[in-house]
Design a protein around this motif. Structure first.
Motif, PDB file in Angstrom:
ATOM      1  N   TYR A   1      21.194   2.941  11.014  1.00  0.00           N
ATOM      2  CA  TYR A   1      22.360   3.576  12.009  1.00  0.00           C
ATOM      3  C   TYR A   1      23.604   2.511  12.218  1.00  0.00           C
ATOM      4  N   ASP A   2      24.668   2.757  13.064  1.00  0.00           N
ATOM      5  CA  ASP A   2      25.682   2.013  13.467  1.00  0.00           C
ATOM      6  C   ASP A   2      25.288   0.705  14.119  1.00  0.00           C
ATOM      7  N   VAL A   3      24.201   0.053  13.838  1.00  0.00           N
ATOM      8  CA  VAL A   3      23.710  -1.035  14.868  1.00  0.00           C
ATOM      9  C   VAL A   3      24.835  -1.913  15.381  1.00  0.00           C
TER      10      VAL A   3
ATOM     11  N   GLY B   1      13.691  -5.166  13.209  1.00  0.00           N
ATOM     12  CA  GLY B   1      13.091  -4.755  12.193  1.00  0.00           C
ATOM     13  C   GLY B   1      13.125  -3.439  11.722  1.00  0.00           C
ATOM     14  N   LEU B   2      12.841  -2.704  12.677  1.00  0.00           N
ATOM     15  CA  LEU B   2      12.874  -1.324  12.571  1.00  0.00           C
ATOM     16  C   LEU B   2      14.371  -0.689  12.065  1.00  0.00           C
ATOM     17  N   THR B   3      15.206  -1.155  13.177  1.00  0.00           N
ATOM     18  CA  THR B   3      16.657  -0.651  13.008  1.00  0.00           C
ATOM     19  C   THR B   3      17.330  -1.511  12.037  1.00  0.00           C
ATOM     20  N   SER B   4      18.292  -0.984  11.486  1.00  0.00           N
ATOM     21  CA  SER B   4      19.308  -1.743  10.547  1.00  0.00           C
ATOM     22  C   SER B   4      20.549  -0.803  10.350  1.00  0.00           C
ATOM     23  N   ALA B   5      21.508  -1.800   9.459  1.00  0.00           N
ATOM     24  CA  ALA B   5      22.885  -1.031   9.402  1.00  0.00           C
ATOM     25  C   ALA B   5      22.476   0.232   8.447  1.00  0.00           C
ATOM     26  N   THR B   6      23.479   1.092   8.404  1.00  0.00           N
ATOM     27  CA  THR B   6      23.592   2.251   7.332  1.00  0.00           C
ATOM     28  C   THR B   6      23.786   1.653   5.927  1.00  0.00           C
TER      29      THR B   6
ATOM     30  N   GLU C   1      36.023  13.341   3.849  1.00  0.00           N
ATOM     31  CA  GLU C   1      35.876  12.289   4.774  1.00  0.00           C
ATOM     32  C   GLU C   1      34.528  11.794   4.542  1.00  0.00           C
ATOM     33  N   TYR C   2      34.439  10.780   4.326  1.00  0.00           N
ATOM     34  CA  TYR C   2      32.689  10.179   3.972  1.00  0.00           C
ATOM     35  C   TYR C   2      32.268   9.156   4.943  1.00  0.00           C
ATOM     36  N   HIS C   3      31.332   9.390   5.650  1.00  0.00           N
ATOM     37  CA  HIS C   3      30.600   8.191   6.288  1.00  0.00           C
ATOM     38  C   HIS C   3      29.227   7.929   5.966  1.00  0.00           C
ATOM     39  N   LYS C   4      28.751   6.915   5.945  1.00  0.00           N
ATOM     40  CA  LYS C   4      27.468   6.529   5.362  1.00  0.00           C
ATOM     41  C   LYS C   4      26.387   7.122   6.487  1.00  0.00           C
ATOM     42  N   PRO C   5      25.301   7.696   5.914  1.00  0.00           N
ATOM     43  CA  PRO C   5      24.429   8.665   6.693  1.00  0.00           C
ATOM     44  C   PRO C   5      23.877   7.908   7.729  1.00  0.00           C
ATOM     45  N   TYR C   6      23.128   8.244   8.795  1.00  0.00           N
ATOM     46  CA  TYR C   6      22.161   7.491   9.539  1.00  0.00           C
ATOM     47  C   TYR C   6      20.844   8.204   9.001  1.00  0.00           C
ATOM     48  N   VAL C   7      19.955   7.391   8.860  1.00  0.00           N
ATOM     49  CA  VAL C   7      18.488   7.820   8.216  1.00  0.00           C
ATOM     50  C   VAL C   7      17.318   7.405   9.022  1.00  0.00           C
ATOM     51  N   ALA C   8      16.574   8.252   9.281  1.00  0.00           N
ATOM     52  CA  ALA C   8      15.291   7.710   9.952  1.00  0.00           C
ATOM     53  C   ALA C   8      13.925   7.976   8.853  1.00  0.00           C
ATOM     54  N   VAL C   9      13.201   6.995   8.751  1.00  0.00           N
ATOM     55  CA  VAL C   9      12.103   7.052   7.870  1.00  0.00           C
ATOM     56  C   VAL C   9      10.677   7.163   8.863  1.00  0.00           C
ATOM     57  N   TRP C  10       9.796   8.012   8.885  1.00  0.00           N
ATOM     58  CA  TRP C  10       8.523   7.707   9.738  1.00  0.00           C
ATOM     59  C   TRP C  10       7.421   8.479   9.032  1.00  0.00           C
ATOM     60  N   LEU C  11       6.243   8.098   9.355  1.00  0.00           N
ATOM     61  CA  LEU C  11       4.951   9.002   8.835  1.00  0.00           C
ATOM     62  C   LEU C  11       4.469   9.937  10.142  1.00  0.00           C
TER      63      LEU C  11
ATOM     64  N   ASP D   1       0.782  -1.099  -0.090  1.00  0.00           N
ATOM     65  CA  ASP D   1       0.071  -0.058   0.019  1.00  0.00           C
ATOM     66  C   ASP D   1       0.920   1.236   0.116  1.00  0.00           C
ATOM     67  N   LEU D   2       2.097   1.042   0.628  1.00  0.00           N
ATOM     68  CA  LEU D   2       2.951   2.341   0.663  1.00  0.00           C
ATOM     69  C   LEU D   2       4.078   1.634   0.188  1.00  0.00           C
ATOM     70  N   GLU D   3       4.863   2.275  -0.999  1.00  0.00           N
ATOM     71  CA  GLU D   3       6.182   1.636  -1.364  1.00  0.00           C
ATOM     72  C   GLU D   3       6.972   3.000  -1.193  1.00  0.00           C
ATOM     73  N   ILE D   4       8.091   2.928  -0.583  1.00  0.00           N
ATOM     74  CA  ILE D   4       8.935   4.016  -0.388  1.00  0.00           C
ATOM     75  C   ILE D   4      10.351   3.733  -0.725  1.00  0.00           C
ATOM     76  N   SER D   5      11.078   4.715  -1.375  1.00  0.00           N
ATOM     77  CA  SER D   5      12.497   4.307  -1.632  1.00  0.00           C
ATOM     78  C   SER D   5      13.396   5.780  -1.276  1.00  0.00           C
ATOM     79  N   VAL D   6      14.611   5.478  -0.816  1.00  0.00           N
ATOM     80  CA  VAL D   6      15.337   6.673  -0.489  1.00  0.00           C
ATOM     81  C   VAL D   6      16.691   6.516  -1.168  1.00  0.00           C
ATOM     82  N   GLU D   7      17.091   7.414  -1.720  1.00  0.00           N
ATOM     83  CA  GLU D   7      18.318   7.365  -2.258  1.00  0.00           C
ATOM     84  C   GLU D   7      19.517   8.007  -1.496  1.00  0.00           C
ATOM     85  N   VAL D   8      20.573   7.509  -1.046  1.00  0.00           N
ATOM     86  CA  VAL D   8      21.648   7.952  -0.618  1.00  0.00           C
ATOM     87  C   VAL D   8      22.564   8.442  -1.610  1.00  0.00           C
ATOM     88  N   PRO D   9      22.888   9.787  -1.569  1.00  0.00           N
ATOM     89  CA  PRO D   9      23.421  10.342  -2.701  1.00  0.00           C
ATOM     90  C   PRO D   9      25.009   9.839  -2.463  1.00  0.00           C
ATOM     91  N   ARG D  10      25.543  10.009  -3.634  1.00  0.00           N
ATOM     92  CA  ARG D  10      27.281   9.823  -3.634  1.00  0.00           C
ATOM     93  C   ARG D  10      27.785  11.161  -3.543  1.00  0.00           C
TER      94      ARG D  10
END
Lengths: 268, 171
Positions: free
Chosen positions: B61-63, B94-99, B36-46, B22-31
């Motif tokens: 995040y860095d689980v 299920g809610l949290t996972s790696a960057t 100094e680059y570290h993969k971002p922490y991201v939160a997605v909510w309604l 019913d809801l399809e969501i995609s998030v692009e992490v830009p290059r």
């Protein structure tokens, strides 16, 4: 040059007597924290410009740190430098901590052998340290509470309970839940009762990097409430003071109660 | 709340075709071309119109941080932390996972259906917040109506820390 000096002197003359020469403050390294047992470092200093170390350290006698369960905890790594004092706090339990520097002292003005003198200290030293030859002694009781707040995890308010002595601030908005472009409400209390018509001055940190002070002035209403709309994110210094005759020092006819707080406002 | 998290949680598994989602969501992490680059922490909510949180959908995040210091920086997802993060027990299955590395990552899938089944009709916003160590922070929002009258694909493009965020709302 001479003219400049004159001009400056003339200007200085215009500054109202009520203006405080220096600001006293606590500066926490962070106020909103996550993770297991986060650490906070707090600096304490007196300066003109917030929050720069430029004058002298703030004495940490009277430091009271209240934990989320209401108990007190001692700071670690307490140190005193030339321009600031410092200490660390481990936030072992989640919740809101109140960091307060509380003082109750006396201030005296007197004449001695034709000279005007000022003295500040503890009440018990008043008669010892002011010479017997002093005349026109005017004693003021000086109560002071300087605070800041930090929260690990979820914010709560057990540490923010009303003390009931001197001037203090009761949060209506939580002090660790302040966001730019939104309004916060606080309540000023004097001896546990609403402090009406009190003036509150609010200044954002980083004064050195701007030309205008941009202070925010607020006045409490009859219920002691005042509102602040935060114009932008930053660390803010807030001060209010009340002068009255409700002294509990028999030598003093006047009481001056000061409350100051450092509040962090985060971006939206 | 727990049930909600568990049901949403299955999203992480679904990389195949969406099954009656019913809801399809995609998030692009830009290059990003940074020193100094570290993969971002991201939160997605309604979020509801009053900004209260209707559902937490994902937190990257860095689980697996060896010193268990990954959660120290969760507060930098400022708005998420203030609205909901600080109230949660993390990590949550299920809610949290790696960057995630730069690229487009799917959030929505069959299992978001379970989330939206419990969603009262009304206006919502999909909120995506990203923050990068020694980098910046960005938050984007996509308003949508639930339930939708017809299938709609909505998207917004971040300017700095987020690429394109897509929301596919299906009746």
């Amino acid at each position: 040059m001479k003219r400049l000096v004159h001009a400056a002197a003339a200007l200085a003359f215009l500054i109202p007597v009520s203006a405080q020469a220096h600001r006293a403050w606590l500066l926490p390294s962070a106020t909103v924290l996550s993770g297991k047992e986060p650490e906070v470092t707090v600096d304490a200093a007196v300066s003109n410009d917030v929050f720069f170390f430029e004058f002298r350290p703030l004495d940490l006698d009277g430091l009271v740190v209240t934990t989320p369960d209401g108990s007190k905890v001692d700071p670690e790594n307490v140190g005193k430098g030339k321009t600031r004092s410092t200490f660390d706090l481990s936030l072992k339990a989640p919740g809101t901590y109140r960091i307060a520097l509380v003082g109750d002292s006396v201030f005296a003005r007197y004449n001695d052998k034709g000279e005007k003198k000022r003295w500040r200290g503890k009440l018990e030293n008043l008669t010892k340290e002011i010479p017997a030859t002093a005349t026109d002694v005017v004693v003021t009781q000086a109560q002071r509470r300087i605070e800041t707040f930090v929260t690990a995890g979820k914010a709560d308010d057990a540490a923010l309970k009303l003390i009931g002595k001197g001037l203090e601030m009761q949060p209506v908005s939580h002090p660790n839940d302040l966001v730019a472009n939104s309004e916060a409400t606080f309540k000023l209390m004097l001896d546990g009762k609403p402090a009406a018509d009190a003036k509150v001055e609010i200044v954002r940190g980083g004064i050195r990097y701007r030309n205008q002070l941009g202070e925010i002035a607020a006045t409490t209403d009859k219920d002691g409430l005042f509102r602040v709309k935060w114009p932008e994110a930053g660390m803010y210094w807030l001060e209010a003071s009340v002068t009255d005759d409700k002294t509990d020092v028999k030598e003093a006819k006047e009481r001056r109660a000061v409350y100051a707080a450092t509040l962090e406002v985060l971006p939206e | 709340m727990r049930t909600l998290i568990l049901t949403v949680g299955l999203t992480g598994l679904a990389t195949g075709p969406a099954l009656a989602a019913d809801l399809e969501i995609s998030v692009e992490v830009p290059r990003l071309d940074v020193a100094e680059y570290h993969k971002p922490y991201v939160a997605v909510w309604l979020a509801r119109p009053d900004q209260s949180v209707a559902a937490n959908l994902a937190v990257w995040y860095d689980v697996a941080n060896k010193k268990q210091e990954g959660d120290k920086w969760l507060k930098d997802l400022r708005q998420w932390w203030r609205r909901t993060g600080r109230d949660l027990k993390l990590p949550a299955d299920g809610l949290t996972s790696a960057t995630r590395a730069p690229g487009t990552h799917a959030i929505g899938s069959a299992s978001t259906a379970a989330t939206v089944n419990g969603l009262a009709p009304g206006e919502y916003q999909l909120v995506v917040e990203a923050v990068r160590e020694v980098g910046g922070r960005e938050l984007v929002k996509i308003p949508f109506q639930w339930p939708p009258e017809k299938g709609t694909e909505l998207s917004v493009k971040g300017a700095s820390e987020l690429g394109t965020v897509t929301l596919n709302v299906k009746p």
